[in-house]
Design a protein around this motif. Structure first.
Motif, mmCIF file in Angstrom:
data_model
loop_
_atom_site.group_PDB
_atom_site.id
_atom_site.type_symbol
_atom_site.label_atom_id
_atom_site.label_comp_id
_atom_site.label_asym_id
_atom_site.label_seq_id
_atom_site.Cartn_x
_atom_site.Cartn_y
_atom_site.Cartn_z
ATOM 1 N N UNK A 95 5.140 -21.048 -3.907
ATOM 2 C CA UNK A 95 5.346 -20.766 -5.384
ATOM 3 C C UNK A 95 6.548 -20.495 -5.844
ATOM 4 N N UNK A 96 7.351 -21.083 -6.900
ATOM 5 C CA UNK A 96 8.623 -20.765 -7.174
ATOM 6 C C UNK A 96 8.795 -20.279 -8.673
ATOM 7 N N UNK A 97 7.869 -19.547 -9.340
ATOM 8 C CA UNK A 97 7.597 -19.157 -10.553
ATOM 9 C C UNK A 97 8.810 -18.138 -10.856
ATOM 10 N N UNK A 138 19.028 -23.863 -8.204
ATOM 11 C CA UNK A 138 18.573 -25.128 -7.855
ATOM 12 C C UNK A 138 18.085 -25.478 -6.685
ATOM 13 N N UNK A 139 18.930 -24.948 -5.624
ATOM 14 C CA UNK A 139 18.794 -24.960 -4.196
ATOM 15 C C UNK A 139 17.516 -24.115 -3.741
ATOM 16 N N UNK A 140 17.439 -22.976 -4.343
ATOM 17 C CA UNK A 140 16.328 -22.222 -4.169
ATOM 18 C C UNK A 140 15.059 -22.851 -4.667
ATOM 19 N N UNK A 141 15.114 -23.322 -5.649
ATOM 20 C CA UNK A 141 13.935 -24.086 -6.174
ATOM 21 C C UNK A 141 13.294 -25.233 -5.482
ATOM 22 N N UNK A 166 28.499 -19.714 -8.932
ATOM 23 C CA UNK A 166 27.690 -20.893 -8.515
ATOM 24 C C UNK A 166 26.151 -20.585 -8.565
ATOM 25 N N UNK A 167 25.758 -19.756 -9.475
ATOM 26 C CA UNK A 167 24.679 -19.186 -9.614
ATOM 27 C C UNK A 167 23.569 -20.589 -9.831
ATOM 28 N N UNK A 190 14.180 -13.522 -9.626
ATOM 29 C CA UNK A 190 14.862 -12.678 -8.478
ATOM 30 C C UNK A 190 16.196 -13.114 -8.011
ATOM 31 N N UNK A 191 16.640 -14.405 -8.334
ATOM 32 C CA UNK A 191 18.145 -14.603 -8.124
ATOM 33 C C UNK A 191 19.030 -13.769 -9.147
ATOM 34 N N UNK A 192 18.453 -13.538 -10.598
ATOM 35 C CA UNK A 192 19.049 -12.842 -11.528
ATOM 36 C C UNK A 192 19.232 -11.394 -11.246
ATOM 37 N N UNK A 193 18.116 -10.831 -10.731
ATOM 38 C CA UNK A 193 18.204 -9.327 -10.286
ATOM 39 C C UNK A 193 19.268 -9.368 -9.036
ATOM 40 N N UNK A 194 19.267 -10.261 -8.057
ATOM 41 C CA UNK A 194 20.409 -10.123 -7.037
ATOM 42 C C UNK A 194 21.783 -10.014 -7.708
ATOM 43 N N UNK A 195 22.022 -11.133 -8.480
ATOM 44 C CA UNK A 195 23.098 -11.152 -9.141
ATOM 45 C C UNK A 195 23.488 -9.707 -10.167
#
Length: 135
Positions: free
Chosen positions: A39-41, A27-30, A21-22, A46-51
């Motif tokens: 800022x959501x740049x 989308x939810x984080x944005x 559900x990445x 960041x989520x990819x690094x967590x993944x």
């Protein structure tokens, strides 16, 4: 809802659900960042690094399966590189459409599913995760 699983298996199933559900989590984080006026740049990065961190935990636990799991991603990466060489300067038309979905969603999900192979009690975690995402 209480999920009664062994802690390591529960963690692995949560990682699987996070990887599957990445896109929705992204989308939810944005939306959350935009709602809060932050800022959501770099939210996706960041989520990819967590993944990647989560996948590394599974890879380190199932080291034996990792080599056989990498056959398909290496093949896909070679096809991607061959496409880059064959198309040359027109490659950006192809890469713009498939890079994000391939490297953020498909290959991590494949690796996670291939490495786990034990999906007992997935329904409990999936039900909880889907309820969390939809609310």
């Amino acid at each position: 809802m209480v999920i009664s699983l062994t802690p390591s298996h529960k963690k692995e199933l949560w990682i699987l659900c996070f990887v599957l559900f990445f896109e929705q989590i992204n989308y939810c984080a944005h939306v959350l960042m935009m709602t809060l006026g932050l800022p959501n740049a770099f939210t996706t990065e960041i989520l990819f690094l967590v993944e990647i961190f989560f996948l590394l935990q599974i890879i380190l636990k199932y080291k034996i399966r990792f080599l056989s799991a990498m056959i398909f991603p290496i093949f896909v990466l070679l096809l991607y590189l061959l496409c880059w060489v064959a198309l040359g300067e027109n490659f950006h038309y192809v890469s713009g459409n498939i890079s994000e979905r391939l490297f953020l969603y498909c290959l991590p999900a494949y690796l996670c599913v291939y490495m786990l192979r034990d999906f007992t009690d997935l329904e409990k975690v999936l039900n909880f995760f889907c309820t969390f995402i939809l609310s």
